[in-house]
Design a protein around this motif. Structure first.
Motif, PDB file in Angstrom:
ATOM      1  N   SER A   1       5.617 -17.256  57.143  1.00 19.69           N
ATOM      2  CA  SER A   1       5.288 -17.620  55.777  1.00 19.69           C
ATOM      3  C   SER A   1       6.552 -17.727  54.935  1.00 19.69           C
ATOM      4  O   SER A   1       7.586 -17.133  55.233  1.00 19.69           O
ATOM      5  CB  SER A   1       4.342 -16.579  55.175  1.00 19.69           C
ATOM      6  OG  SER A   1       4.957 -15.309  55.158  1.00 19.69           O
ATOM      7  N   THR A   2       6.443 -18.489  53.859  1.00 17.32           N
ATOM      8  CA  THR A   2       7.572 -18.674  52.954  1.00 17.32           C
ATOM      9  C   THR A   2       7.205 -18.123  51.589  1.00 17.32           C
ATOM     10  O   THR A   2       6.034 -17.879  51.273  1.00 17.32           O
ATOM     11  CB  THR A   2       7.940 -20.157  52.816  1.00 17.32           C
ATOM     12  OG1 THR A   2       6.881 -20.831  52.114  1.00 17.32           O
ATOM     13  CG2 THR A   2       8.132 -20.799  54.186  1.00 17.32           C
TER      14      THR A   2
ATOM     15  N   ALA B   1      16.688 -16.318  52.251  1.00 17.65           N
ATOM     16  CA  ALA B   1      17.233 -15.370  53.219  1.00 17.65           C
ATOM     17  C   ALA B   1      16.162 -14.391  53.692  1.00 17.65           C
ATOM     18  O   ALA B   1      16.075 -14.063  54.881  1.00 17.65           O
ATOM     19  CB  ALA B   1      18.406 -14.603  52.604  1.00 17.65           C
ATOM     20  N   MET B   2      15.315 -13.942  52.768  1.00 17.77           N
ATOM     21  CA  MET B   2      14.300 -12.969  53.144  1.00 17.77           C
ATOM     22  C   MET B   2      13.214 -13.567  54.025  1.00 17.77           C
ATOM     23  O   MET B   2      12.533 -12.853  54.749  1.00 17.77           O
ATOM     24  CB  MET B   2      13.696 -12.337  51.889  1.00 17.77           C
ATOM     25  CG  MET B   2      14.692 -11.474  51.111  1.00 17.77           C
ATOM     26  SD  MET B   2      15.492 -10.218  52.146  1.00 17.77           S
ATOM     27  CE  MET B   2      14.099  -9.124  52.450  1.00 17.77           C
ATOM     28  N   GLU B   3      13.039 -14.884  53.971  1.00 20.20           N
ATOM     29  CA  GLU B   3      12.094 -15.522  54.891  1.00 20.20           C
ATOM     30  C   GLU B   3      12.519 -15.306  56.343  1.00 20.20           C
ATOM     31  O   GLU B   3      11.691 -15.284  57.244  1.00 20.20           O
ATOM     32  CB  GLU B   3      11.997 -17.018  54.584  1.00 20.20           C
ATOM     33  CG  GLU B   3      11.269 -17.325  53.290  1.00 20.20           C
ATOM     34  CD  GLU B   3      11.316 -18.791  52.897  1.00 20.20           C
ATOM     35  OE1 GLU B   3      10.885 -19.097  51.773  1.00 20.20           O
ATOM     36  OE2 GLU B   3      11.786 -19.614  53.704  1.00 20.20           O
ATOM     37  N   VAL B   4      13.814 -15.126  56.573  1.00 22.56           N
ATOM     38  CA  VAL B   4      14.331 -14.867  57.914  1.00 22.56           C
ATOM     39  C   VAL B   4      14.379 -13.370  58.215  1.00 22.56           C
ATOM     40  O   VAL B   4      14.080 -12.938  59.325  1.00 22.56           O
ATOM     41  CB  VAL B   4      15.752 -15.465  58.067  1.00 22.56           C
ATOM     42  CG1 VAL B   4      16.355 -15.102  59.423  1.00 22.56           C
ATOM     43  CG2 VAL B   4      15.722 -16.970  57.869  1.00 22.56           C
ATOM     44  N   LEU B   5      14.709 -12.564  57.203  1.00 18.46           N
ATOM     45  CA  LEU B   5      15.113 -11.187  57.463  1.00 18.46           C
ATOM     46  C   LEU B   5      14.086 -10.117  57.123  1.00 18.46           C
ATOM     47  O   LEU B   5      14.275  -8.960  57.506  1.00 18.46           O
ATOM     48  CB  LEU B   5      16.404 -10.883  56.688  1.00 18.46           C
ATOM     49  CG  LEU B   5      17.618 -11.746  57.041  1.00 18.46           C
ATOM     50  CD1 LEU B   5      18.757 -11.441  56.089  1.00 18.46           C
ATOM     51  CD2 LEU B   5      18.052 -11.518  58.481  1.00 18.46           C
ATOM     52  N   ASP B   6      13.019 -10.442  56.386  1.00 21.56           N
ATOM     53  CA  ASP B   6      12.204  -9.336  55.896  1.00 21.56           C
ATOM     54  C   ASP B   6      11.022  -8.979  56.791  1.00 21.56           C
ATOM     55  O   ASP B   6      10.215  -8.135  56.420  1.00 21.56           O
ATOM     56  CB  ASP B   6      11.730  -9.602  54.461  1.00 21.56           C
ATOM     57  CG  ASP B   6      10.579 -10.596  54.384  1.00 21.56           C
ATOM     58  OD1 ASP B   6      10.333 -11.306  55.375  1.00 21.56           O
ATOM     59  OD2 ASP B   6       9.939 -10.666  53.314  1.00 21.56           O
ATOM     60  N   GLU B   7      10.923  -9.541  57.994  1.00 23.48           N
ATOM     61  CA  GLU B   7       9.892  -9.087  58.922  1.00 23.48           C
ATOM     62  C   GLU B   7      10.241  -7.684  59.413  1.00 23.48           C
ATOM     63  O   GLU B   7      11.414  -7.350  59.597  1.00 23.48           O
ATOM     64  CB  GLU B   7       9.768 -10.038  60.115  1.00 23.48           C
ATOM     65  CG  GLU B   7       9.077 -11.339  59.802  1.00 23.48           C
ATOM     66  CD  GLU B   7       8.839 -12.154  61.063  1.00 23.48           C
ATOM     67  OE1 GLU B   7       7.668 -12.428  61.362  1.00 23.48           O
ATOM     68  OE2 GLU B   7       9.820 -12.506  61.731  1.00 23.48           O
TER      69      GLU B   7
END
Length: 225
Positions: free
Chosen positions: A3-4, A14-20
């Protein structure tokens, strides 16, 4: 990448990549030098192998991680993009030390503690011959209560089964106390004087053990007044 946030803001992108969940901890492990799947698992022992493989694939697709080799010798390395996250991870760690000090029982893990000890020991302070420290954690279940750190020159091993070598010194404490010492929350001297940690060995060795083991890389971060 899932999700975006629907925002052009670079922080959001950046958090779309890193916040999982677990993603930045995997990056932390790679920054600490872990390159193989089993080493990464030791750094995130409560993460399932399936989820770890999934997160690595996503980081690879995002250009953060590069996979090399094949089969059992597959290695994972950070790309230049991933290496740029070093100051981000270090800043988060320092912030956590300074402002998130509470440790619950679920935060205490002897496997992770001893793995972190293994990879950050200041070997230049150790004797040149084989040196063995035996750790006993009195507040955990018997299966993970005893650990041995074996240092022989540049070689370091951490065992949860007696390696059979003569023990140079024995440390008896609780997992919480040793974790607090390692994080820099409690000084070695305070733990010994307060009878929270006992070091059994020749007097000169017992005095040297805190210097041999030291504290974590973030342990020296100053705390707020």
């Amino acid at each position: 990448m899932g999700s975006t946030y629907g925002q052009f803001c670079p922080v959001a992108k950046a958090m779309e990549v890193l916040d999982e969940r677990w993603t930045l901890l995997i990056v932390r492990e790679l920054l600490m030098g872990s390159r193989h799947f089993n080493d990464l698992r030791r750094g995130v022992p409560r993460m399932s192998p399936t989820l770890l493989a999934k997160r690595l694939r996503r980081l690879e697709r995002a250009g953060v991680v590069r996979r090399t080799g094949a089969g059992g010798r597959t290695a994972y390395d950070l790309t230049p993009s991933g290496e740029e996250l070093r100051p981000v991870v270090e800043a988060l760690g320092a912030w956590g030390v300074r402002w998130v000090g509470d440790l619950g029982e679920e935060d205490l893990d002897p496997h992770l503690l001893m793995w972190d000890v293994k990879r950050t020991l200041p070997l230049e302070r150790w004797p040149r011959g084989r040196t063995v420290l035996a750790f006993t954690y009195t507040d955990v279940e018997p299966g993970v209560r005893r650990w041995w750190v074996v240092v022989d020159g540049a070689d370091v091993d951490v065992c949860d089964v007696d390696p059979g070598y003569e023990v140079t010194a024995s440390l008896t404490t609780t997992l919480r106390t040793m974790t607090e010492i390692w994080r820099g929350d409690r000084a070695w001297t305070d733990a010994v004087r307060g009878a929270l940690l006992a070091i059994d060995g020749p007097r000169d060795v017992a005095r040297a053990v805190p210097d041999w083991v030291g504290i974590s890389t973030l342990g020296a971060v100053p705390r707020p007044a």
